[in-house]
Design a protein around this motif. Structure first.
Motif, PDB file in Angstrom:
ATOM      1  N   CYS A 182       0.868  -1.209  -0.211  1.00 49.44           N
ATOM      2  CA  CYS A 182      -0.058   0.272  -0.039  1.00 49.44           C
ATOM      3  C   CYS A 182       0.921   1.265   0.051  1.00 49.44           C
ATOM      4  O   CYS A 182       1.926   1.347   0.791  1.00 49.44           O
ATOM      5  CB  CYS A 182      -0.857   0.117   1.199  1.00 49.44           C
ATOM      6  N   ASN A 183       0.689   2.161  -0.835  1.00 45.25           N
ATOM      7  CA  ASN A 183       1.343   3.208  -0.908  1.00 45.25           C
ATOM      8  C   ASN A 183       0.507   4.687  -0.619  1.00 45.25           C
ATOM      9  O   ASN A 183      -0.664   4.671  -1.110  1.00 45.25           O
ATOM     10  CB  ASN A 183       2.103   3.532  -2.198  1.00 45.25           C
ATOM     11  N   ASP A 184       1.224   5.839  -0.464  1.00 46.45           N
ATOM     12  CA  ASP A 184       0.421   7.069  -0.477  1.00 46.45           C
ATOM     13  C   ASP A 184      -0.680   7.132   0.539  1.00 46.45           C
ATOM     14  O   ASP A 184      -1.946   7.453   0.065  1.00 46.45           O
ATOM     15  CB  ASP A 184       0.268   7.608  -1.686  1.00 46.45           C
ATOM     16  N   ARG A 185      -0.520   6.721   1.740  1.00 46.68           N
ATOM     17  CA  ARG A 185      -1.732   6.521   2.649  1.00 46.68           C
ATOM     18  C   ARG A 185      -2.891   5.647   2.292  1.00 46.68           C
ATOM     19  O   ARG A 185      -3.961   5.758   2.642  1.00 46.68           O
ATOM     20  CB  ARG A 185      -2.259   7.956   3.082  1.00 46.68           C
ATOM     21  N   ILE A 219       0.436  12.655  -7.036  1.00 46.11           N
ATOM     22  CA  ILE A 219       1.031  12.275  -8.242  1.00 46.11           C
ATOM     23  C   ILE A 219       2.638  12.162  -7.699  1.00 46.11           C
ATOM     24  O   ILE A 219       3.291  11.223  -8.197  1.00 46.11           O
ATOM     25  CB  ILE A 219       0.660  12.823  -9.599  1.00 46.11           C
ATOM     26  N   ARG A 220       3.218  13.260  -7.346  1.00 47.25           N
ATOM     27  CA  ARG A 220       4.432  13.437  -6.905  1.00 47.25           C
ATOM     28  C   ARG A 220       4.642  12.101  -5.966  1.00 47.25           C
ATOM     29  O   ARG A 220       6.028  11.644  -6.211  1.00 47.25           O
ATOM     30  CB  ARG A 220       4.699  14.665  -6.600  1.00 47.25           C
ATOM     31  N   LEU A 226       5.673   4.055  -8.640  1.00 48.81           N
ATOM     32  CA  LEU A 226       5.519   3.767 -10.146  1.00 48.81           C
ATOM     33  C   LEU A 226       6.811   3.536 -10.950  1.00 48.81           C
ATOM     34  O   LEU A 226       6.755   2.551 -11.596  1.00 48.81           O
ATOM     35  CB  LEU A 226       4.854   5.253 -10.769  1.00 48.81           C
ATOM     36  N   ALA A 227       7.604   4.235 -10.473  1.00 50.12           N
ATOM     37  CA  ALA A 227       9.018   3.941 -11.161  1.00 50.12           C
ATOM     38  C   ALA A 227       9.754   2.452 -10.910  1.00 50.12           C
ATOM     39  O   ALA A 227      10.624   2.098 -11.594  1.00 50.12           O
ATOM     40  CB  ALA A 227      10.076   5.003 -10.731  1.00 50.12           C
ATOM     41  N   THR A 228       9.199   1.793  -9.790  1.00 47.33           N
ATOM     42  CA  THR A 228       9.851   0.692  -9.358  1.00 47.33           C
ATOM     43  C   THR A 228       8.695  -0.320  -9.436  1.00 47.33           C
ATOM     44  O   THR A 228       8.903  -1.323  -8.930  1.00 47.33           O
ATOM     45  CB  THR A 228       9.977   0.655  -7.787  1.00 47.33           C
TER      46      THR A 228
END
Length: 346
Positions: A182-185, A219-220, A226-228
């Motif tokens: 899970c990312n970004d909260r 998005i930042r 996203l890059a990984t």
């Protein structure tokens, strides 16, 4: 009478100029998110400008209408969701006869959906291999557990407000040794899935509203995940942004992803007549990269949400032959309880 006509012509011209300025601003979203907010209404503003130009042709002076009409048509040509233009079907590849075709169903459930049975019925009838879900509230956690027998591999990520969590359900096994994240909260759930021996990263995302809200900041914050993702990936979700916006393009660049051509408007204000649904916004997106080959994107029927589901069919390019004894993708057993359990969404 002449003064009234002159005033009318002035008002129409002023509205046309204002619409043109708003349209033009939407092309400069890379400079500030406030400008990108205009891009989401490009088709609506362009349609309004066409109407104003037609009024100018009737009421005069006609020569003023020409540049507005040309500009409006040029703006419409940059979109991918206008019915009748046919661009929404561009870029698809015919289904192969020699390899499996998989189905991904993207759905914004709506956190307080009054008809959850419609959602469960649609999933049962479509039988997708993977389901990406948005607005997974506490209400939905229990409902989704009913699908655990058919979708034994799953991850759900709660969001702090308790409404906008995301979840991912899969018939296909998770790759052994991989850990769903899970990312970004809790706005992005990612799992590495084994599709017939090919590892593909699949992510469900829910991006927040445009400026003046924090869409660009979110998005930042997702740039690193996203890059990984890996070489082969599919990302689907409610982006609250149209395909041609800087927000979606920036997201795609962060993951080196390609956008699936829009299936059409996915969001519609439910208090308006259903006959106007064509005027909705295409804000549910699917992106992909690597060995993923997309064959179709289709809007499905209403399930009680203010978003329509999107069904995407895809296959995987055959992998290059490995040397004898080379690495093979291992998969998680369906009996592993840590992968079978659906984490409660917030």
């Amino acid at each position: 009478m002449d003064s009234a006509r002159i005033l009318f012509q002035f008002l129409i011209a002023a509205c046309a100029v204002a619409s043109s300025v708003a349209l033009l601003a939407g092309f400069f979203g890379a400079f500030h998110p406030a400008l990108d907010s205009f891009s989401h209404f490009r088709t609506h503003l362009a349609a309004l400008l066409v109407l104003l130009a037609l009024v100018m042709i009737i009421a005069g002076p006609r020569w003023q209408a020409v540049p507005f009409l040309v500009f409006a048509i040029a703006c419409l040509a940059t979109t991918t969701s206008l019915p009748g233009l046919g661009k929404s079907q561009a870029g698809f590849t015919a289904k192969p006869d020699d390899r499996a075709v998989y189905r991904l169903l993207q759905m914004n459930l709506r956190y307080n959906n009054p008809t959850p049975e419609k959602v469960l019925s649609l999933i049962d009838s479509v039988k997708p291999d993977v389901v990406t879900l948005n607005e997974v509230s506490d209400m939905w956690a229990g409902k989704l557990k009913l699908l655990s027998g058919v979708y034994p591999y799953s991850i759900a990520c709660p969001f702090p407000n308790g409404f906008f969590g995301v979840a991912l359900l899969s018939r296909q096994p998770f790759v052994e040794g991989s850990e769903p994240q899970c990312n970004d909260r809790g706005s992005m759930a990612t799992a590495h899935i084994d599709f017939g021996g090919t590892e593909v990263a699949v992510a469900a995302v829910h991006i927040g509203w445009p400026w003046p809200f924090n869409q660009f900041r979110q998005i930042r914050s997702l740039s690193h995940p996203l890059a990984t993702l890996g070489e082969d990936a599919v990302v689907a979700g409610d982006f609250n942004a149209v395909p041609w916006s800087e927000a979606v393009q920036r997201f795609a660049r962060a993951g080196a992803l390609t956008l699936v051509p829009s299936a059409g408007p996915t969001w519609f204000y439910r208090r308006l007549p259903a006959a106007l649904s064509f005027a909705g916004l295409p804000i549910d997106q699917v992106l992909y990269k690597g060995a993923v080959v997309v064959h179709s994107a289709t809007l499905l029927e209403d399930t009680g949400s203010d978003h329509r589901p999107v069904l995407v069919e895809f296959s995987l390019k055959p992998a290059a032959a490995e040397p004898e004894g080379g690495p093979k993708t291992a998969t998680v057993s369906a009996e592993r309880p840590e992968q079978r359990k659906l984490v409660r969404g917030g």
